[in-house]
Design a protein around this motif. Sequence first.
Motif, short mmCIF file in Angstrom:
data_model
loop_
_atom_site.label_atom_id
_atom_site.label_comp_id
_atom_site.label_asym_id
_atom_site.label_seq_id
_atom_site.Cartn_x
_atom_site.Cartn_y
_atom_site.Cartn_z
N VAL A 1 -35.08 10.00 18.83
CA VAL A 1 -35.78 11.28 18.96
C VAL A 1 -34.82 12.43 18.66
CG1 VAL A 1 -37.07 12.74 20.56
CG2 VAL A 1 -37.29 10.26 20.69
N ASP A 2 -35.32 13.43 17.96
CA ASP A 2 -34.56 14.64 17.64
C ASP A 2 -34.16 15.32 18.95
OD1 ASP A 2 -33.75 17.25 17.01
OD2 ASP A 2 -35.15 17.39 15.34
N PRO A 3 -32.87 15.69 19.11
CA PRO A 3 -32.42 16.32 20.36
C PRO A 3 -33.20 17.58 20.74
CG PRO A 3 -30.55 15.77 18.99
CD PRO A 3 -31.77 15.50 18.17
N GLU A 4 -33.74 18.30 19.76
CA GLU A 4 -34.49 19.52 20.04
C GLU A 4 -35.86 19.22 20.66
OE1 GLU A 4 -33.08 22.50 19.93
OE2 GLU A 4 -31.27 21.47 19.23
N SER B 1 -22.48 6.24 22.88
CA SER B 1 -21.16 6.06 22.29
C SER B 1 -20.21 7.05 22.97
CB SER B 1 -21.19 6.24 20.77
OG SER B 1 -21.62 7.53 20.43
N HIS B 2 -18.92 6.74 22.90
CA HIS B 2 -17.91 7.53 23.60
C HIS B 2 -16.77 7.82 22.65
CE1 HIS B 2 -14.24 7.60 26.26
NE2 HIS B 2 -14.98 8.54 26.82
N HIS B 3 -16.31 9.08 22.65
CA HIS B 3 -15.17 9.44 21.79
C HIS B 3 -14.49 10.67 22.38
CE1 HIS B 3 -12.81 9.69 18.16
NE2 HIS B 3 -13.16 10.97 18.02
N ASP B 4 -13.19 10.61 22.58
CA ASP B 4 -12.39 11.75 23.06
C ASP B 4 -13.00 12.46 24.26
OD1 ASP B 4 -10.44 11.34 21.14
OD2 ASP B 4 -11.34 12.74 19.71
N HIS B 5 -13.26 11.75 25.33
CA HIS B 5 -13.79 12.31 26.58
C HIS B 5 -15.17 12.94 26.43
CE1 HIS B 5 -9.99 11.49 28.55
NE2 HIS B 5 -9.38 12.07 27.53
N SER B 6 -15.91 12.56 25.38
CA SER B 6 -17.28 13.03 25.19
C SER B 6 -18.21 11.84 25.07
CB SER B 6 -17.39 13.88 23.92
OG SER B 6 -16.66 15.06 24.04
N LEU B 7 -19.40 11.97 25.66
CA LEU B 7 -20.44 10.94 25.52
C LEU B 7 -21.49 11.45 24.54
CD1 LEU B 7 -21.26 9.57 29.08
CD2 LEU B 7 -19.99 8.47 27.26
N PHE B 8 -21.98 10.55 23.70
CA PHE B 8 -23.01 10.86 22.73
C PHE B 8 -24.18 9.91 23.00
CE2 PHE B 8 -18.92 11.93 21.01
CZ PHE B 8 -19.10 13.24 20.58
N ILE B 9 -25.33 10.47 23.34
CA ILE B 9 -26.48 9.67 23.74
C ILE B 9 -27.62 9.88 22.75
CG2 ILE B 9 -28.17 9.23 25.55
CD1 ILE B 9 -26.06 10.20 27.54
N GLN B 10 -28.17 8.76 22.27
CA GLN B 10 -29.37 8.79 21.44
C GLN B 10 -30.53 8.29 22.30
OE1 GLN B 10 -28.20 6.20 18.15
NE2 GLN B 10 -28.16 8.00 16.82
N ILE B 11 -31.57 9.11 22.42
CA ILE B 11 -32.76 8.73 23.16
C ILE B 11 -33.75 8.14 22.18
CG2 ILE B 11 -34.66 9.56 24.62
CD1 ILE B 11 -32.00 9.92 26.00
N LYS B 12 -34.26 6.94 22.50
CA LYS B 12 -35.25 6.29 21.64
C LYS B 12 -36.64 6.47 22.23
CE LYS B 12 -33.18 2.27 21.62
NZ LYS B 12 -32.90 0.87 21.31
N GLY B 13 -37.60 6.72 21.36
CA GLY B 13 -38.97 6.90 21.82
C GLY B 13 -39.95 6.55 20.73
N SER B 14 -41.22 6.62 21.07
CA SER B 14 -42.27 6.35 20.09
C SER B 14 -43.48 7.21 20.40
CB SER B 14 -42.67 4.88 20.09
OG SER B 14 -43.65 4.62 21.06
N GLN B 15 -44.35 7.33 19.42
CA GLN B 15 -45.59 8.07 19.63
C GLN B 15 -46.77 7.10 19.67
OE1 GLN B 15 -45.63 11.20 16.68
NE2 GLN B 15 -44.32 12.45 17.95
N LEU B 16 -46.47 5.82 19.84
CA LEU B 16 -47.53 4.83 20.01
C LEU B 16 -47.99 4.88 21.46
CD1 LEU B 16 -46.07 1.82 18.02
CD2 LEU B 16 -47.83 3.41 17.29
N PRO B 17 -49.28 4.69 21.72
CA PRO B 17 -49.80 4.82 23.08
C PRO B 17 -49.54 3.60 23.97
CG PRO B 17 -51.58 4.32 21.58
CD PRO B 17 -50.34 4.49 20.74
N ILE B 18 -48.64 2.70 23.55
CA ILE B 18 -48.39 1.50 24.34
C ILE B 18 -47.01 1.56 24.98
CG2 ILE B 18 -49.38 -0.80 24.00
CD1 ILE B 18 -48.61 -0.71 21.15
N GLY B 19 -46.95 1.23 26.26
CA GLY B 19 -45.67 1.13 26.97
C GLY B 19 -44.94 2.46 27.07
#
Length: 123
Positions: free
Chosen positions: A34-37, A70-88
Amino acid sequence: MSMRLKRKYLTIVFTVSIIAFPIIIGFYMFNKVVDPEEIMVTKTDVSPELITIQGGFGDSISKYHGYNISHHDHSLFIQIKGSQLPIGGHNDFNISFSNTYGNIDEIYLVGQDNAKRKIWPQT
């Protein structure tokens, strides 16, 4: 090749295509980063033991389906996964994991195209 064999071959190809297409599309839709915005973060807590991020999506359709870190130089980088399907999935998320990264200075949400948005600390 006989007509009967051609018909059988075409039937098999058609059947496999009908079954495989929705599975491939569904798998892609469930694992979309998902786009961070489009993500609303409501709470971020960082302690030496635990990191917690709570939030939801800017639209009412998207459902949460996981994350990558993921982790690099004392920073965490998080990717949130999602969907627009109405299941789960859920409209909101509550991510909590052990802080095995040591001293964390910043946390970013990262999108598919490496667009990033800083979520902690708030400036």
